[in-house]
Design a protein around this motif. Sequence first.
Motif, PDB file in Angstrom:
ATOM      1  N   LEU A  86       8.173  28.266 -38.691  1.00  0.00           N
ATOM      2  CA  LEU A  86       7.230  27.428 -37.943  1.00  0.00           C
ATOM      3  C   LEU A  86       7.510  27.526 -36.461  1.00  0.00           C
ATOM      4  O   LEU A  86       8.658  27.417 -36.029  1.00  0.00           O
ATOM      5  N   SER A 119       3.638  24.210 -43.692  1.00  0.00           N
ATOM      6  CA  SER A 119       5.069  24.159 -44.026  1.00  0.00           C
ATOM      7  C   SER A 119       5.528  25.570 -44.383  1.00  0.00           C
ATOM      8  O   SER A 119       4.706  26.400 -44.811  1.00  0.00           O
ATOM      9  N   GLY A 123       5.402  25.785 -34.038  1.00  0.00           N
ATOM     10  CA  GLY A 123       4.362  24.941 -33.441  1.00  0.00           C
ATOM     11  C   GLY A 123       4.833  24.251 -32.173  1.00  0.00           C
ATOM     12  O   GLY A 123       5.975  24.404 -31.744  1.00  0.00           O
ATOM     13  N   TYR A 124       3.930  23.534 -31.609  1.00  0.00           N
ATOM     14  CA  TYR A 124       4.189  22.756 -30.402  1.00  0.00           C
ATOM     15  C   TYR A 124       5.366  21.817 -30.668  1.00  0.00           C
ATOM     16  O   TYR A 124       5.372  21.091 -31.655  1.00  0.00           O
ATOM     17  N   ASP A 125       6.356  21.819 -29.789  1.00  0.00           N
ATOM     18  CA  ASP A 125       7.539  20.955 -29.945  1.00  0.00           C
ATOM     19  C   ASP A 125       8.269  21.202 -31.257  1.00  0.00           C
ATOM     20  O   ASP A 125       8.952  20.326 -31.760  1.00  0.00           O
ATOM     21  N   ASN A 126       8.041  22.329 -31.840  1.00  0.00           N
ATOM     22  CA  ASN A 126       8.649  22.577 -33.147  1.00  0.00           C
ATOM     23  C   ASN A 126       9.050  24.037 -33.230  1.00  0.00           C
ATOM     24  O   ASN A 126       8.639  24.758 -34.123  1.00  0.00           O
ATOM     25  N   ARG A 176       2.999  28.273 -28.248  1.00  0.00           N
ATOM     26  CA  ARG A 176       2.095  27.236 -27.737  1.00  0.00           C
ATOM     27  C   ARG A 176       0.783  27.853 -27.277  1.00  0.00           C
ATOM     28  O   ARG A 176      -0.291  27.345 -27.578  1.00  0.00           O
ATOM     29  N   ASP A 199      -3.610  29.834 -36.120  1.00  0.00           N
ATOM     30  CA  ASP A 199      -2.801  28.999 -37.006  1.00  0.00           C
ATOM     31  C   ASP A 199      -1.512  29.698 -37.410  1.00  0.00           C
ATOM     32  O   ASP A 199      -0.554  29.048 -37.809  1.00  0.00           O
ATOM     33  N   ARG A 255      -1.364  28.821 -30.165  1.00  0.00           N
ATOM     34  CA  ARG A 255      -1.951  27.628 -30.783  1.00  0.00           C
ATOM     35  C   ARG A 255      -3.165  27.175 -29.980  1.00  0.00           C
ATOM     36  O   ARG A 255      -4.209  26.862 -30.542  1.00  0.00           O
ATOM     37  N   ASN A 257       0.131  25.882 -36.949  1.00  0.00           N
ATOM     38  CA  ASN A 257      -0.651  24.698 -37.281  1.00  0.00           C
ATOM     39  C   ASN A 257       0.326  23.616 -37.747  1.00  0.00           C
ATOM     40  O   ASN A 257       1.126  23.856 -38.651  1.00  0.00           O
ATOM     41  N   PRO A 258       0.278  22.417 -37.130  1.00  0.00           N
ATOM     42  CA  PRO A 258       1.239  21.373 -37.481  1.00  0.00           C
ATOM     43  C   PRO A 258       1.152  20.908 -38.934  1.00  0.00           C
ATOM     44  O   PRO A 258       2.082  20.288 -39.451  1.00  0.00           O
ATOM     45  N   ASP A 259       0.042  21.227 -39.613  1.00  0.00           N
ATOM     46  CA  ASP A 259      -0.089  20.842 -41.029  1.00  0.00           C
ATOM     47  C   ASP A 259       0.574  21.847 -41.972  1.00  0.00           C
ATOM     48  O   ASP A 259       0.599  21.630 -43.180  1.00  0.00           O
TER      49      ASP A 259
END
Length: 270
Positions: free
Chosen positions: A233, A120, A235-238, A196, A204, A199, A116-118
């Motif tokens: 993490l 940390s 996540g997408y692009d991360n 990906r 999450d 997600r 989840n991009p939110d």
Amino acid sequence: MYEKIQETAAFIRGRLKSSPKTAIILGSGLGNLASYIDTTAEIPYSEIPNMPISTVEGHAGKLLFGTLAGVDILAMDGRFHYYEGYSMKEVTFPIRVMYELGIKNLIVSNAAGGMNPDFSVGDIMVITDHINSFPENPLRGKNFPTGPRFPSMHEAYDRQFISIVDEAAKRLGIAIQHGVYVGTAGPCFETPAEYRMFRFWGADAVGMSTVPEVIIAVHCGIRVLGFSIITDLGGYDNVVEVSHEEVQQAANAAQPRMTAIIKEFLKTLP
Ligand code: HPA
């Protein structure tokens, strides 16, 4: 299998001074939580008949009995992972034994990769639901009389427990996330494409445990509360490369917060 479960439960019962109703599975890097327990008995897995033996670094492999926040508990310090080579029956054997011992509430914890991009690194996520991505369901085979052949999973994670945790975290001023955990066989961490995909599926966080144990607990009518510590993490692009050591470090850093929340939860356990 049923005879083995009973034999193991009888052995453990013989060592107990109380009959706890609540159990905790201490996941990766969460073993230090054990030091907060006022321990009355401790049994290494190696001494318990029929128990598989944990092999992964960071998992001590013992059952602890005692009190946490004044509540009688049984803690599994070290769990059995599918990626270690155990069968699903072995991975979930301790949950079957817990049921025999009269456990009604189960708290599960794990380290997980956040998608989840939110999120940390270091966040604590209360598990609201899961996706089973293991190649085998632990209930495959002859049905156990603890539950139906086709059990409902509509509320695998107890909603009342989640509200209690929300309130406890608020009282303590500790931020928590909520989310869906996807459980995979491991032992590979995910490729960027897999993170990906998970997600997109609606997950999450991703990890290599918990789902089999929770399925068996639900089948046994045990109420479940689950926590993931977000240790990396993906996540997408991360997508950042992750190592077991980083996972352990991040989990260690979150331990005092996790412990405070769990203690507060236990104080208000219905
Ligand atoms: N993927 C799978 N399992 C994990 C991860 C991850 O990114 N982090 C901690 N356990």
